[in-house]
Write a protein that holds these residues in place. Structure first.
Motif: not given
Lengths: 270, 310
Positions: A164, A166, A184-185, A202-204, A231, B138-142, B149
């Motif tokens: 998780r 960024q 995470g990103t 998973r993740g971006s 984001l 999809q999960s996105k924690k910001i 999503r």
């Protein structure tokens, strides 16, 4: 109160220094003399802090490392509070297992920066070595929260097993970027090395130019994704060049690594 | 027939303000921000989300659109609407939010939904809705917020995981007694137009106005509530009427708000708008509905609220 400052006495010295204990969590309330007398691992042997550092100031919530080198490892490791500024380079494990403190580095950092970081923020003006945001050897989950900002380049296995949080990289990243990533990103504005996204689950991973992906990534077309403006708005505090990214960019979406049952995404700015 | 025009007199622009009060109840409330590609589609989602939500008696929640949001007021920078939903208890509100999100907002083209209350108890907004994604979500924690999503046929449905639930106030109301039906409606329209400029409140009935005010109980055992015959002008000669001779139509505005002060201010603004039309416009009296003060924990006394009015 002035910042608690550690000035390296002999920057050319050969021994590695474990700076992991020099955080607000352990130093708060201590005088400069008390801090100077604390034990410190230097070259695998126990020494005292003032054997290698000149200590001045008393405010442990603001710690400064002056003249530090790539031999100064584990700076800020596990810190829950306060800020740490490194006015030159840092060694390996910068901010490893960080739990809330803020770290800034004017120079570059070594391997395993932000490794298993849970919360907080690390900003490195220069480069980071291999395995930034990755798990420590033997463990299975990397960084699980917070933000790592790298204004230079990142080495191999950036964000390996990221869980998780960024990671923003203004420069290039090495081979196996985002390998085995769990969630995470990650943003890389420069080029990305070979085997990117290997076994990613998973993740971006967001990039400007299409990276050399494994054949097990599938093309999902070009889209406008609603979460991207949110984001990118959160990156504004990271400053340039991240603050100036186009908010409503269209992205080419590739998903994988299907060879690993993964549903991660690589988003390429269209 | 009895005319119970109150002894303590208050008159604004020729309109008599009854010495009575509206009886409000503690409720649970939440706010949700709904955005879309344009206001037309954000409205469609918000309107559906707050449809069939006039009274908790049969609808589960009382809900309405709070206001239009410009792109710079929304989390994703798109046009939107904020909606407020109120229920008698937290369990009902949680269930209704989930059902309505799934059927009305998830389904609406280009929509996205976000928390409208930062504090309070956190209740599910997209937390369970994500399973519609069948594993492709999809999960996105910001920052400190988590979003989901969910892949849908028009792209992705973006929804925040939770929204805030707070203690709120329902059941604020006032009655408009007029010479004629068109005049009663015109006054109510003016009141709603003025009240819609206020934050933190909704008027949950169609267009904000209810013409079928009810009393507790009925001659029919199966019914818990029935028509408020005391304010029905066409039977005033044969019932224990509460309307004065000449009054031909009565309409009611019901108010739900996030706080007692919000409901009180909305009452003041609404009543004042009716009184601005005044007796010359056929608005004879303003009254309010209550249960003798025994059931609700809030009382909105018209004379106190309108005390500073001229």
């Amino acid at each position: 109160m002035s910042a608690l400052t550690f000035t390296l006495k002999n920057p050319a010295g050969p021994a590695d220094i474990d700076c992991g204990g020099l955080t607000a969590d352990t130093l708060a309330g201590k005088t400069a003399a008390e801090v100077a007398a604390l034990p410190l691992l230097v070259g695998g042997r126990t020494a005292k802090v003032d054997d290698v550092f000149e200590v001045s100031g008393t405010d442990a919530m603001q710690i400064v490392f002056r003249g530090s080198t790539a031999r100064c490892h584990r700076i800020g490791a596990g810190a829950t509070t306060g800020s740490i500024h490194v006015d030159s380079d840092a060694g390996d494990h910068l901010g490893a297992q960080l739990r809330g403190a803020e770290i800034s580095v004017t120079g570059s950092a070594g391997d395993f920066a932000a490794s298993e970081m849970k919360k907080g923020r690390i900003v490195v003006q220069g480069d980071v070595g291999d395995c930034a945001g990755a798990p420590l050897p033997g463990n299975k989950k990397g960084m699980s929260g917070g933000m790592l900002v790298v204004h230079g380049n990142a080495g191999e296995r950036l964000a390996d097993q990221l869980r998780r949080g960024q990671i923003l990289v203004a420069g290039n990243s090495g081979p196996y970027t985002a390998s085995r990533m769990i969630a995470g990103t990650v943003l890389v504005l420069g080029s990305v090395g070979a085997h990117c996204g290997h076994a990613m689950r998973r993740g971006s991973l967001i990039v400007r130019q299409r990276p050399p992906l494994p054949a097990t990534f599938a093309d999902c077309g070009t889209h406008t994704l609603a979460f991207l403006p949110l984001l990118m708005a959160s990156w504004k505090e990271a400053g340039a060049p991240f603050a100036t990214l186009p908010v409503n960019a269209r992205v080419h979406r590739l998903m994988g690594d299907t060879g690993n049952g993964g549903k991660a995404e690589v988003l390429v700015w269209a | 027939m009895s005319d119970t025009t109150p002894a303590r007199s208050m008159e604004i622009n020729g309109t008599v303000i009854d010495d009575t009060f509206a009886e409000g109840f503690g409720m649970r409330g939440t706010r949700i921000l709904i955005t879309a590609q344009n206001h037309r589609w954000a409205y469609n989602a918000a309107n559906a989300m707050t449809g069939f939500a006039t009274s908790v008696i049969a609808c589960g929640v009382e809900a309405g659109i709070e206001r239009e949001l410009s792109p710079d007021e929304t989390p994703d920078g798109r046009p939107g609407y904020s909606v407020l939903l109120f229920a008698a208890g937290s369990a009902v509100l949680i269930k209704q939010v989930e059902t309505r999100m799934g059927q009305c907002v998830l389904t609406s083209p280009t929509s996205a939904a976000f928390s409208g209350i930062d504090g309070g108890d956190r209740i599910n907004l997209g937390k369970n809705l994500r399973f519609f994604g069948d594993g492709f979500q999809q999960s996105k924690k910001i920052g400190s917020r988590r979003y989901w999503r969910i892949p849908v046929m028009d792209g992705e449905f973006l929804v925040e995981e939770t929204t805030g639930m707070v203690r709120a106030v329902g059941g604020g109301n006032f009655l408009v007694l007029a010479d004629s039906q068109p005049q009663a409606l015109a006054a109510c329209e003016a009141a709603i137009d003025a009240m819609k400029k206020l934050p933190n409140i909704v008027m949950p009935f169609p267009g904000g106005v209810v013409r079928s005010g009810s009393k507790v109980g009925s001659k029919y055992k199966a019914l818990m509530a029935s028509t408020n015959d005391a304010f029905c002008p066409t039977i005033r000669g044969i019932t224990r009427s509460d309307i004065s001779p000449g009054i031909e139509s009565v309409m009611e505005i019901v108010i739900d708000g996030l706080t007692e002060a919000d409901v009180r201010e909305a009452t003041r603004v609404g009543v004042q708008a009716c009184c601005d039309i005044g007796a010359k416009g056929g608005i004879r009296r303003i009254s309010a509905g209550n249960y003798g003060g025994k059931l609700g924990q809030f009382q909105f006394h018209l004379h106190d609220i309108m005390g500073g009015a001229k």
